[in-house]
Write an enzyme that holds these catalytic residues in place. Structure first.
Site, PDB file in Angstrom:
ATOM      1  N   HIS A  72     121.280 -23.804 -15.528  1.00 11.66           N
ATOM      2  CA  HIS A  72     121.834 -22.726 -16.346  1.00 11.66           C
ATOM      3  C   HIS A  72     122.778 -21.865 -15.545  1.00 11.66           C
ATOM      4  CE1 HIS A  72     121.803 -18.608 -18.095  1.00 11.66           C
ATOM      5  NE2 HIS A  72     122.071 -19.285 -19.179  1.00 11.66           N
ATOM      6  N   HIS A  73     122.340 -21.406 -14.375  1.00 17.04           N
ATOM      7  CA  HIS A  73     123.262 -20.686 -13.506  1.00 17.04           C
ATOM      8  C   HIS A  73     122.822 -20.807 -12.055  1.00 17.04           C
ATOM      9  CE1 HIS A  73     120.525 -17.048 -14.103  1.00 17.04           C
ATOM     10  NE2 HIS A  73     120.685 -17.053 -12.800  1.00 17.04           N
ATOM     11  N   GLN A 144     120.010 -19.625  -5.252  1.00 16.54           N
ATOM     12  CA  GLN A 144     119.084 -19.509  -6.377  1.00 16.54           C
ATOM     13  C   GLN A 144     119.613 -20.336  -7.542  1.00 16.54           C
ATOM     14  OE1 GLN A 144     118.944 -16.105  -9.236  1.00 16.54           O
ATOM     15  NE2 GLN A 144     116.948 -15.677  -8.312  1.00 16.54           N
ATOM     16  N   HIS A 146     118.726 -21.415 -11.581  1.00 17.99           N
ATOM     17  CA  HIS A 146     117.932 -21.198 -12.793  1.00 17.99           C
ATOM     18  C   HIS A 146     117.961 -22.485 -13.600  1.00 17.99           C
ATOM     19  CE1 HIS A 146     117.697 -19.049 -16.989  1.00 17.99           C
ATOM     20  NE2 HIS A 146     116.622 -19.769 -16.724  1.00 17.99           N
ATOM     21  N   HIS A 215     128.715 -12.202 -17.602  1.00 17.24           N
ATOM     22  CA  HIS A 215     127.541 -13.033 -17.866  1.00 17.24           C
ATOM     23  C   HIS A 215     126.642 -12.376 -18.902  1.00 17.24           C
ATOM     24  CE1 HIS A 215     124.292 -15.887 -17.323  1.00 17.24           C
ATOM     25  NE2 HIS A 215     123.451 -14.873 -17.132  1.00 17.24           N
ATOM     26  N   HIS A 217     123.746 -14.026 -22.254  1.00 16.31           N
ATOM     27  CA  HIS A 217     123.269 -15.231 -22.921  1.00 16.31           C
ATOM     28  C   HIS A 217     123.961 -15.329 -24.280  1.00 16.31           C
ATOM     29  CE1 HIS A 217     119.434 -15.202 -20.171  1.00 16.31           C
ATOM     30  NE2 HIS A 217     120.546 -15.481 -19.527  1.00 16.31           N
ATOM     31  N   MET A 287     120.960 -10.993 -20.939  1.00 18.62           N
ATOM     32  CA  MET A 287     121.424 -10.372 -19.705  1.00 18.62           C
ATOM     33  C   MET A 287     122.778  -9.731 -19.973  1.00 18.62           C
ATOM     34  SD  MET A 287     120.470 -12.913 -16.555  1.00 18.62           S
ATOM     35  CE  MET A 287     118.763 -13.137 -16.042  1.00 18.62           C
TER      36      MET A 287
END
Length: 339
Positions: A72-73, A144, A146, A215, A217, A287
């Protein structure tokens, strides 16, 4: 034979220790997940790389390595120490629990790069770089990822998503930084909501924005960011977050943000659902983020890394009329092509 993590660590030490013979020479550093297998939807995983302390290096480009429908990111953090000593750990700051859970960094993280929605690679302007290693505050790079969907992994698959980093040992005259603006808050059912944030610039340095990224959703329609100087609002950048979430050129490349100015951002959200939507880390949550990438002359970056408010229903720009003035742009929630 090295396993995946051992190979990455050895590769990093070699690449960051190589002697450069040209002022324009760079090397690629692969920072990938070491073939992980997340088993739960909306899993956030982190892995870290230690950087050579003997001299500084500069990150000047970022290329995503991902698989459609899986990632996703991706975020890249700079840390003085990682949040965990494990090879891989659960690092969802908005809801991680359990013995393997930890934040990306042991102390305040510095966001270096972010990717989502099939955005292409990013190369920084000539002479601009993120200083890492050496005498900098960034001694580790933490990746990181997701994972929104895990069907592939439930069937036995593994993942090595990550980033290819373009690195140089040549000293860059302009140091890059990122200011992340965002909110908490909720969106009522069947409503349009403005999630807004604003912060003063308190450091006595000149900030030169050169790229921005938005960013949200699925509920986000427009995200816009501004500099506010004595009540005058100037656009940094505005974009639909439903487009590729890459770093775009700012509206005015000659803009300079100084001490005493304010930065402000708005996410326009439309909730057609029958239920309230809250800010959170899951795909069913929302977000609100506006990333401002900037450069400065010399080594002193903004002391502020984040600019967050409680969001609706607790915070709106209009509550800061004394600081921001009463000339809020009427088109802050409107894309240029819609005017």
């Amino acid at each position: 034979m090295y396993n995946a993590m051992e190979f990455l660590l050895v590769a990093l030490v070699y690449i960051f220790s190589v002697s450069f013979t040209s002022t324009t020479e760079t090397e690629n550093v692969e920072l990938f997940m070491p073939y992980v297998r997340p088993m739960h939807k909306d899993t956030y995983l982190c892995t870290a790389m230690k950087i050579d302390r003997t001299r500084p290096h500069y990150l000047v480009g970022f290329e995503p390595h991902h698989y459609e429908g899986v990632t996703h990111h991706i975020l890249l953090f700079g840390c003085s120490s990682p949040g965990s000593n494990r090879d891989v750990w659960d690092c969802n700051e908005m809801g991680s629990t359990g013995e393997n859970a930890a934040p990306p960094c042991a102390n305040e993280p510095q966001i270096i790069y972010a990717w989502a929605m099939d955005a292409p690679k990013l190369d920084l302007p000539d002479g601009v770089g993120f200083k890492v290693g050496g005498d900098s505050d960034i001694q580790y790079l933490v990746l990181q990822v997701h994972y929104a969907k895990v069907d592939k992994f439930l069937e036995g698959g593994m993942d090595d998503s990550g980033l290819i980093l373009k690195a140089s040992s040549t000293t860059m005259p302009k140091q890059a930084g990122v200011l992340l603006m965002g909110t908490a808050g909720t969106i009522r059912p069947h409503s349009e909501e403005h999630m807004e944030t604003a912060c003063p610039i308190e450091d006595n340095i000149d900030i030169h924005p050169f790229a921005f990224r938005t960013h949200t959703h699925k509920h986000g329609t427009v995200v816009s960011g501004y500099r506010v100087n004595n009540g005058k609002w100037d656009l940094i950048g505005k974009r639909s977050p439903q487009k590729p979430q890459m770093f775009y050129h700012v509206a005015n490349p000659d803009m300079v943000i100084k001490k005493g100015d304010f930065v402000a951002a708005r996410c326009t959200m439309v909730n057609n659902d029958d239920t309230q939507v809250k800010i959170g880390s899951g795909m069913d949550d929302e977000m609100c983020n506006f990333y401002m990438m900037y450069w400065v002359d010399g080594n002193r970056l903004l002391s502020r890394k984040n600019c967050f408010t409680m969001g609706p229903p607790y915070f709106y720009w209009k509550q800061w009329q004394q600081e921001l003035g009463d000339s809020i742009p009427e088109d802050a929630s409107q894309l240029d092509e819609e005017k």
